[in-house]
Scaffold this motif. Structure first.
Motif, PDB file in Angstrom:
ATOM      1  N   SER A  39       1.174   1.797 -10.058  1.00 29.84           N
ATOM      2  CA  SER A  39       0.202   2.034  -8.875  1.00 29.84           C
ATOM      3  C   SER A  39      -0.956   1.625  -9.414  1.00 29.84           C
ATOM      4  O   SER A  39      -1.213   1.693 -10.753  1.00 29.84           O
ATOM      5  CB  SER A  39       0.348   3.413  -8.222  1.00 29.84           C
TER       6      SER A  39
ATOM      7  N   ALA B 152      -5.185   1.612  -1.963  1.00 31.15           N
ATOM      8  CA  ALA B 152      -4.148   2.237  -2.505  1.00 31.15           C
ATOM      9  C   ALA B 152      -2.900   1.574  -2.610  1.00 31.15           C
ATOM     10  O   ALA B 152      -2.378   1.402  -1.785  1.00 31.15           O
ATOM     11  CB  ALA B 152      -4.009   3.605  -1.681  1.00 31.15           C
TER      12      ALA B 152
ATOM     13  N   CYS C 117       0.882   0.097  -4.695  1.00 28.99           N
ATOM     14  CA  CYS C 117       1.756   0.229  -5.696  1.00 28.99           C
ATOM     15  C   CYS C 117       2.645  -0.821  -5.606  1.00 28.99           C
ATOM     16  O   CYS C 117       2.763  -1.888  -4.653  1.00 28.99           O
ATOM     17  CB  CYS C 117       2.699   1.432  -5.002  1.00 28.99           C
TER      18      CYS C 117
ATOM     19  N   LEU D  59      -4.037  12.054  -3.375  1.00 33.42           N
ATOM     20  CA  LEU D  59      -3.467  10.893  -2.843  1.00 33.42           C
ATOM     21  C   LEU D  59      -3.680  10.734  -1.286  1.00 33.42           C
ATOM     22  O   LEU D  59      -3.456   9.730  -0.728  1.00 33.42           O
ATOM     23  CB  LEU D  59      -1.791  10.840  -3.311  1.00 33.42           C
TER      24      LEU D  59
ATOM     25  N   THR E   8     -15.723   8.540  -9.028  1.00 28.27           N
ATOM     26  CA  THR E   8     -14.645   8.643  -8.248  1.00 28.27           C
ATOM     27  C   THR E   8     -14.569   9.961  -7.230  1.00 28.27           C
ATOM     28  O   THR E   8     -13.417  10.479  -6.779  1.00 28.27           O
ATOM     29  CB  THR E   8     -13.411   8.611  -9.137  1.00 28.27           C
TER      30      THR E   8
ATOM     31  N   ASN F  29       0.863  -1.333  -0.030  1.00 27.73           N
ATOM     32  CA  ASN F  29       0.099  -0.146  -0.082  1.00 27.73           C
ATOM     33  C   ASN F  29       0.923   1.284   0.108  1.00 27.73           C
ATOM     34  O   ASN F  29       1.968   1.462   0.584  1.00 27.73           O
ATOM     35  CB  ASN F  29      -0.905  -0.048   1.165  1.00 27.73           C
TER      36      ASN F  29
ATOM     37  N   TRP G   6      -2.661  13.015 -10.667  1.00 24.74           N
ATOM     38  CA  TRP G   6      -2.942  13.212  -9.488  1.00 24.74           C
ATOM     39  C   TRP G   6      -2.188  14.463  -8.586  1.00 24.74           C
ATOM     40  O   TRP G   6      -1.270  14.909  -8.923  1.00 24.74           O
ATOM     41  CB  TRP G   6      -2.376  11.923  -8.546  1.00 24.74           C
TER      42      TRP G   6
ATOM     43  N   THR H 224      -5.359   2.315  -7.968  1.00 22.35           N
ATOM     44  CA  THR H 224      -6.149   3.086  -6.784  1.00 22.35           C
ATOM     45  C   THR H 224      -7.552   2.541  -6.953  1.00 22.35           C
ATOM     46  O   THR H 224      -8.026   2.391  -8.128  1.00 22.35           O
ATOM     47  CB  THR H 224      -5.962   4.508  -7.152  1.00 22.35           C
ATOM     48  N   THR H 225      -8.154   2.214  -6.009  1.00 23.02           N
ATOM     49  CA  THR H 225      -9.694   1.663  -5.864  1.00 23.02           C
ATOM     50  C   THR H 225     -10.374   2.517  -4.935  1.00 23.02           C
ATOM     51  O   THR H 225      -9.906   3.057  -3.988  1.00 23.02           O
ATOM     52  CB  THR H 225      -9.554   0.236  -5.832  1.00 23.02           C
TER      53      THR H 225
ATOM     54  N   HIS I  69      -6.697   9.094  -0.815  1.00 26.15           N
ATOM     55  CA  HIS I  69      -6.806   7.880  -0.831  1.00 26.15           C
ATOM     56  C   HIS I  69      -6.334   6.949   0.178  1.00 26.15           C
ATOM     57  O   HIS I  69      -6.885   5.987   0.538  1.00 26.15           O
ATOM     58  CB  HIS I  69      -5.661   7.491  -2.263  1.00 26.15           C
TER      59      HIS I  69
END
Length: 224
Positions: free
Chosen positions: A75, A63, A65, A52, A94, A20, A47, A77-78, A55
């Motif tokens: 990375s 998050a 990577c 960030l 989002t 993460n 970003w 991201t969800t 996140h």
């Protein structure tokens, strides 16, 4: 989330750690965005540190990577959403990338972004990042990974065919799209086009809704 796996580049193995991301990674994450989404992709969609920070505060598990020898290689991201099989835009789902729409009681893991540095492409890095989401969906007992994909290959043929025709050609293998075809190889299935999904001239602002269903749930809701 923390685990390591070997990938190969030019027949040589290298160790990749999936973890993460946190505040110390923000500068590298922004650099990756700039590298992966050059103009004509809008720079205001890269970003920001505020996004960030959201996140890692709102949904740190989502998050993720990839790190290679101290350098971030990519990375993903969800956020968690409640379905979203209906037509929608990236901004709506989002919260314009800030994931204020994250719903811990939702049923799907929605992909906000995936980015891989150019030098790590064709090593399996992108697939490894996607697999981390499949692990997360199973762990959280969610129904699916869902998200809209860019289709930047449409830029080359948009004067010859409609977005729908191009989309159908990707599924039959007539067209090889840099993003949609990659996601299909990584296990996600294209469902339908999303008009006005994202300010993205290469894709003519279309997105492709793509899904991976959790096969370990006995009772799954079928969106389509």
């Amino acid at each position: 989330m923390l685990y390591s796996q070997y990938l190969y580049q030019d027949d040589k193995p290298f160790k990749t750690t999936i973890r993460n991301y946190n505040a110390s990674d923000f500068n590298q994450l922004i650099d990756i965005q700039k590298e992966c989404f050059p103009p004509p992709f809008p720079s205001d969609l890269w970003w920001t540190k505020d996004q960030l920070a959201n996140h890692v505060h709102i949904f740190p598990d989502g998050a993720i990577c990839a790190e290679v020898e101290g350098e971030l290689a990519g990375s993903i991201t969800t956020l968690i959403a409640d379905n979203h099989g209906e037509d929608h835009t990236w901004e709506e789902v989002t919260d314009n990338g800030s994931i204020g729409t994250h719903d811990p009681n939702g049923n799907v893991l929605y992909v906000v972004d995936i980015s891989v540095r150019h030098k790590y492409r064709k090593t399996g890095m992108g697939k490894l990042l996607m697999q981390s989401l499949y692990h997360l969906v199973v762990h959280l007992q969610l129904e699916a990974v869902l998200g809209g994909s860019r289709m930047p290959g449409y830029e080359k043929v948009k004067n010859q065919m409609s977005p729908q025709k191009y989309f159908e050609g990707i599924i039959t293998g007539e067209h090889n799209d840099p993003v949609v075809s990659f996601l299909m190889k990584a296990g996600r299935s294209p469902i339908k086009l999303l008009p006005n999904y994202l300010d993205d001239p290469e894709s003519d602002d279309f997105g492709v809704l793509m899904e991976w269903k959790n096969p370990f749930l006995e009772k799954r809701k079928h969106f389509f």
